[in-house]
Design an enzyme around this catalytic site. Structure first.
Site, PDB file in Angstrom:
ATOM      1  N   HIS A 198       5.213  -7.417  -7.702  1.00  0.00           N
ATOM      2  CA  HIS A 198       6.559  -7.362  -7.099  1.00  0.00           C
ATOM      3  C   HIS A 198       7.042  -8.644  -6.417  1.00  0.00           C
ATOM      4  O   HIS A 198       7.226  -8.679  -5.201  1.00  0.00           O
ATOM      5  CB  HIS A 198       6.660  -6.196  -6.100  1.00  0.00           C
ATOM      6  CG  HIS A 198       5.514  -6.000  -5.134  1.00  0.00           C
ATOM      7  ND1 HIS A 198       5.021  -7.000  -4.331  1.00  0.00           N
ATOM      8  CD2 HIS A 198       4.785  -4.899  -4.842  1.00  0.00           C
ATOM      9  CE1 HIS A 198       4.040  -6.516  -3.586  1.00  0.00           C
ATOM     10  NE2 HIS A 198       3.873  -5.242  -3.885  1.00  0.00           N
ATOM     11  N   HIS A 250       2.530  -0.839 -12.252  1.00  0.00           N
ATOM     12  CA  HIS A 250       2.517  -0.711 -10.788  1.00  0.00           C
ATOM     13  C   HIS A 250       3.204   0.565 -10.323  1.00  0.00           C
ATOM     14  O   HIS A 250       4.413   0.597 -10.104  1.00  0.00           O
ATOM     15  CB  HIS A 250       3.200  -1.945 -10.168  1.00  0.00           C
ATOM     16  CG  HIS A 250       3.000  -2.052  -8.693  1.00  0.00           C
ATOM     17  ND1 HIS A 250       2.864  -3.266  -8.051  1.00  0.00           N
ATOM     18  CD2 HIS A 250       2.923  -1.115  -7.712  1.00  0.00           C
ATOM     19  CE1 HIS A 250       2.705  -3.059  -6.758  1.00  0.00           C
ATOM     20  NE2 HIS A 250       2.740  -1.751  -6.529  1.00  0.00           N
ATOM     21  N   HIS A 276       2.545   4.304  -7.749  1.00  0.00           N
ATOM     22  CA  HIS A 276       1.745   5.005  -6.732  1.00  0.00           C
ATOM     23  C   HIS A 276       1.824   6.501  -7.039  1.00  0.00           C
ATOM     24  O   HIS A 276       2.909   7.076  -7.010  1.00  0.00           O
ATOM     25  CB  HIS A 276       2.295   4.722  -5.336  1.00  0.00           C
ATOM     26  CG  HIS A 276       2.192   3.277  -4.954  1.00  0.00           C
ATOM     27  ND1 HIS A 276       1.104   2.770  -4.275  1.00  0.00           N
ATOM     28  CD2 HIS A 276       3.007   2.221  -5.183  1.00  0.00           C
ATOM     29  CE1 HIS A 276       1.267   1.463  -4.088  1.00  0.00           C
ATOM     30  NE2 HIS A 276       2.417   1.105  -4.635  1.00  0.00           N
ATOM     31  N   LEU A 277       0.667   7.098  -7.329  1.00  0.00           N
ATOM     32  CA  LEU A 277       0.663   8.522  -7.713  1.00  0.00           C
ATOM     33  C   LEU A 277       0.192   9.429  -6.577  1.00  0.00           C
ATOM     34  O   LEU A 277       0.275  10.636  -6.687  1.00  0.00           O
ATOM     35  CB  LEU A 277      -0.198   8.731  -8.958  1.00  0.00           C
ATOM     36  CG  LEU A 277       0.201   7.903 -10.197  1.00  0.00           C
ATOM     37  CD1 LEU A 277      -0.697   8.257 -11.386  1.00  0.00           C
ATOM     38  CD2 LEU A 277       1.656   8.097 -10.566  1.00  0.00           C
ATOM     39  N   ARG A 278      -0.338   8.842  -5.521  1.00  0.00           N
ATOM     40  CA  ARG A 278      -0.594   9.532  -4.236  1.00  0.00           C
ATOM     41  C   ARG A 278      -1.762  10.501  -4.199  1.00  0.00           C
ATOM     42  O   ARG A 278      -1.997  11.095  -3.135  1.00  0.00           O
ATOM     43  CB  ARG A 278       0.661  10.278  -3.747  1.00  0.00           C
ATOM     44  CG  ARG A 278       1.903   9.411  -3.591  1.00  0.00           C
ATOM     45  CD  ARG A 278       1.660   8.201  -2.725  1.00  0.00           C
ATOM     46  NE  ARG A 278       2.916   7.523  -2.364  1.00  0.00           N
ATOM     47  CZ  ARG A 278       2.980   6.256  -1.981  1.00  0.00           C
ATOM     48  NH1 ARG A 278       1.876   5.520  -1.898  1.00  0.00           N
ATOM     49  NH2 ARG A 278       4.127   5.711  -1.667  1.00  0.00           N
ATOM     50  N   ASN A 331      -4.070   2.633  -3.106  1.00  0.00           N
ATOM     51  CA  ASN A 331      -3.967   2.927  -1.663  1.00  0.00           C
ATOM     52  C   ASN A 331      -4.007   4.441  -1.467  1.00  0.00           C
ATOM     53  O   ASN A 331      -3.013   5.085  -1.169  1.00  0.00           O
ATOM     54  CB  ASN A 331      -2.737   2.270  -1.022  1.00  0.00           C
ATOM     55  CG  ASN A 331      -1.440   2.528  -1.748  1.00  0.00           C
ATOM     56  OD1 ASN A 331      -1.420   2.963  -2.897  1.00  0.00           O
ATOM     57  ND2 ASN A 331      -0.327   2.289  -1.073  1.00  0.00           N
ATOM     58  N   ASP A 336       6.978  -0.365  -8.937  1.00  0.00           N
ATOM     59  CA  ASP A 336       6.409  -0.089  -7.619  1.00  0.00           C
ATOM     60  C   ASP A 336       6.870   1.297  -7.138  1.00  0.00           C
ATOM     61  O   ASP A 336       7.206   1.483  -5.965  1.00  0.00           O
ATOM     62  CB  ASP A 336       6.771  -1.179  -6.597  1.00  0.00           C
ATOM     63  CG  ASP A 336       5.850  -1.156  -5.381  1.00  0.00           C
ATOM     64  OD1 ASP A 336       4.904  -0.335  -5.351  1.00  0.00           O
ATOM     65  OD2 ASP A 336       6.086  -1.952  -4.456  1.00  0.00           O
TER      66      ASP A 336
HETATM   67  O1  DOR Z   1       7.108  -0.433  -0.372  1.00  0.00           O
HETATM   68  C1  DOR Z   1       5.908  -0.302  -0.544  1.00  0.00           C
HETATM   69  N1  DOR Z   1       5.357   0.902  -0.746  1.00  0.00           N
HETATM   70  N2  DOR Z   1       5.124  -1.378  -0.531  1.00  0.00           N
HETATM   71  C2  DOR Z   1       3.802  -1.295  -0.565  1.00  0.00           C
HETATM   72  O2  DOR Z   1       3.160  -2.304  -0.526  1.00  0.00           O
HETATM   73  C3  DOR Z   1       3.122   0.011  -0.605  1.00  0.00           C
HETATM   74  C4  DOR Z   1       4.000   1.035  -1.162  1.00  0.00           C
HETATM   75  C5  DOR Z   1       3.527   2.438  -0.878  1.00  0.00           C
HETATM   76  O3  DOR Z   1       2.368   2.735  -1.163  1.00  0.00           O
HETATM   77  O4  DOR Z   1       4.336   3.247  -0.449  1.00  0.00           O
HETATM   78 ZN    ZN Z   2       2.693  -3.909  -2.892  1.00  0.00          ZN
HETATM   79 ZN    ZN Z   3       2.964  -0.945  -4.678  1.00  0.00          ZN
END
Ligand code: DOR
Ligand code: ZN
Ligand code: ZN
Length: 428
Positions: free
Chosen positions: A229, A60, A62-64, A94, A301
């Site tokens: 999470h 889990h 996030h690489l953006r 996302n 996360d």
């Molecule tokens: O804290 C978070 N950040 N929760 C999420 O569900 C998305 C994530 C994000 O993409 O920054």
């Molecule tokens: Zn999440």
């Molecule tokens: Zn996440």
């Protein structure tokens, strides 16, 4: 250069640690044994006070990219993963465009092919555009993705989620769910701190009610279901019960939920994420479930944002904190050193269970790809966010003293991270 020997480390082999030399050649483990002979010209890196772990797996992150490169990039965040000891990460969808079909996923895959320094396994979305209204092209995505998630939001429609689980089951892929009823209308856990400071809260029910709903859908569909999470005591109890029933349900939590409570909040964006840091009762339940195996994995996360987005304190910062460069040291310091968990359990949480459950990551064994990390458990230093390779610097662990640091990380034998002067420059 792809040939070298790491000598004298305690190496994690088949569930236990053994002192051994490790010979890496052509991207693979060529030999693992005591007192290996050194072929002429092959460099030897002394590792006698270190551990060699399999490269860690984080399901889990996030690489953006694509879409949010002002926050971070695949290049910066896979560099952060390497510095944290990770060689396999699963990238949340996302993004812009959201990877909801092979064509939109291609934008992400092309950046990964170009810039990733560790293995990146992308998630496809559950719903088209991650908008929660109709399903993504799950069949088209299947050969290209690790699994499906709408992370950032819960799938509100029960019938849509049921159909997603049915299709994922047929495709033999997991659904990894961010469980949240509605969208966050608060800033932090709906508890004592929120009440005392007049900050709108995020309820615990918003998480566990969706987990409970989804587990009923798993009962109906038989799909492989992983909860992202988890943060509340009730979530733990619901998942423990589902596992007892034999349902194909697994879950992760993140280090910040195991270390902090709303009593330790500071009015700093580094303590704002979703789900939020909860109460002591929740933290205790999470720790208990690390010990009894209800929690299968520690994920980070890892969620980098720009400094400006994180500058609004607890009330108005964007949600998400970074974690890839602190998770191993934090878990080692807070759980292994005090004797709460064994090093073997740590390996289960950071590597083995992802392999067992999802078939991702590799073990250290002769012939396998040389994905590994060299860990020095000894140094004590405060977490210095200026040292992060991540473009995101917002961490609740900033300034906290932790033991241990990653000396070197290799992916298929290539050194993707090493501490200054640890290996001869000619090897880099
Ligand atoms: O804290 C978070 N950040 N929760 C999420 O569900 C998305 C994530 C994000 O993409 O920054
Ligand atoms: Zn999440
Ligand atoms: Zn996440």
């Amino acid at each position: 250069m792809k040939e070298y020997i790491l000598s004298g480390a305690r190496v994690y082999l088949g569930g236990t640690f053994h002192r051994a030399d490790v010979h890496v050649q052509n991207g693979r483990f060529a030999a693992i044994a005591k007192n290996l002979a050194v072929p002429a010209g092959v460099p030897v890196i002394s590792c006698t006070s270190y551990y060699i772990f399999p490269g860690l797996t984080d399901v889990h992150v996030h690489l953006r990219e694509p879409g949010f490169s002002y926050k971070a990039t695949v290049k910066s965040e896979t560099a952060a993963a390497a510095r944290g000891g990770y060689t396999t990460v699963c990238a949340m969808p996302n993004l812009k465009p959201a990877p909801d079909a092979p064509e939109t996923l291609e934008a992400e895959l092309s950046v990964i092919r170009r810039d990733a320094s560790v293995h990146v396994l992308p998630y496809g979305t559950i719903t088209a555009g991650r908008a929660g209204e109709k399903l993504s092209d799950m069949e088209g995505l299947a050969p290209l993705v690790f699994g499906y998630s709408d992370d950032g939001s819960g799938v509100q429609s029960e019938s849509l989620m049921e159909e997603a689980l049915r299709r994922a089951k047929a495709l033999r892929k997991p659904v990894c769910a961010h469980c949240e009823v509605g969208s966050p209308d608060g800033a932090i856990h709906d508890g004592e701190y929120a009440a005392a400071h007049g900050i709108p809260g995020i309820s615990s029910e918003s998480e566990w009610e969706m987990i409970r709903r989804d587990i009923e859908l798993v009962r109906r569909t038989g799909a492989q279901y992983h909860v992202c999470h988890i943060s509340t005591k009730e979530s733990v109890a619901i998942i423990r019960e589902a596992k007892r029933e034999g349902l194909p349900v697994t879950c992760e939590t993140a280090p910040h939920y195991l270390v902090f409570t709303d009593a330790s909040l500071k009015d700093d964006g580094a303590f704002r994420m979703n789900p939020p840091i909860r109460a002591e009762r929740d933290r205790e339940a999470l720790i208990e479930s690390i010990l009894d195996g209800t929690i299968d994995m520690i994920a980070t996360d890892h969620a980098p944002h720009s400094a400006e987005e994180k500058s609004g304190g607890l009330r108005s910062s964007v949600m998400g904190v970074v974690g890839l460069e602190t998770a191993l040291s934090v878990m080692y310091t807070e759980f292994v050193r005090p004797g709460l968990i064994t090093k073997r359990r740590l390996m289960a949480l950071l590597h083995d269970n992802a392999k067992r459950i999802f078939g991702i990551g590799t073990d250290i064994e002769v012939g396998a790809p040389a994905d590994f990390t060299v860990f020095d458990p000894n140094p004590l230093a405060p977490v210095n966010t200026a040292d992060f390779r991540s473009a995101g610097k917002s961490s609740p662990f900033a300034g906290r003293g932790v033991f241990g640091r990653v000396m070197l990380t290799a992916v298929e034998g290539d050194i993707v991270w090493s501490e200054t002067d640890f290996v001869p420059k000619s090897m880099l």
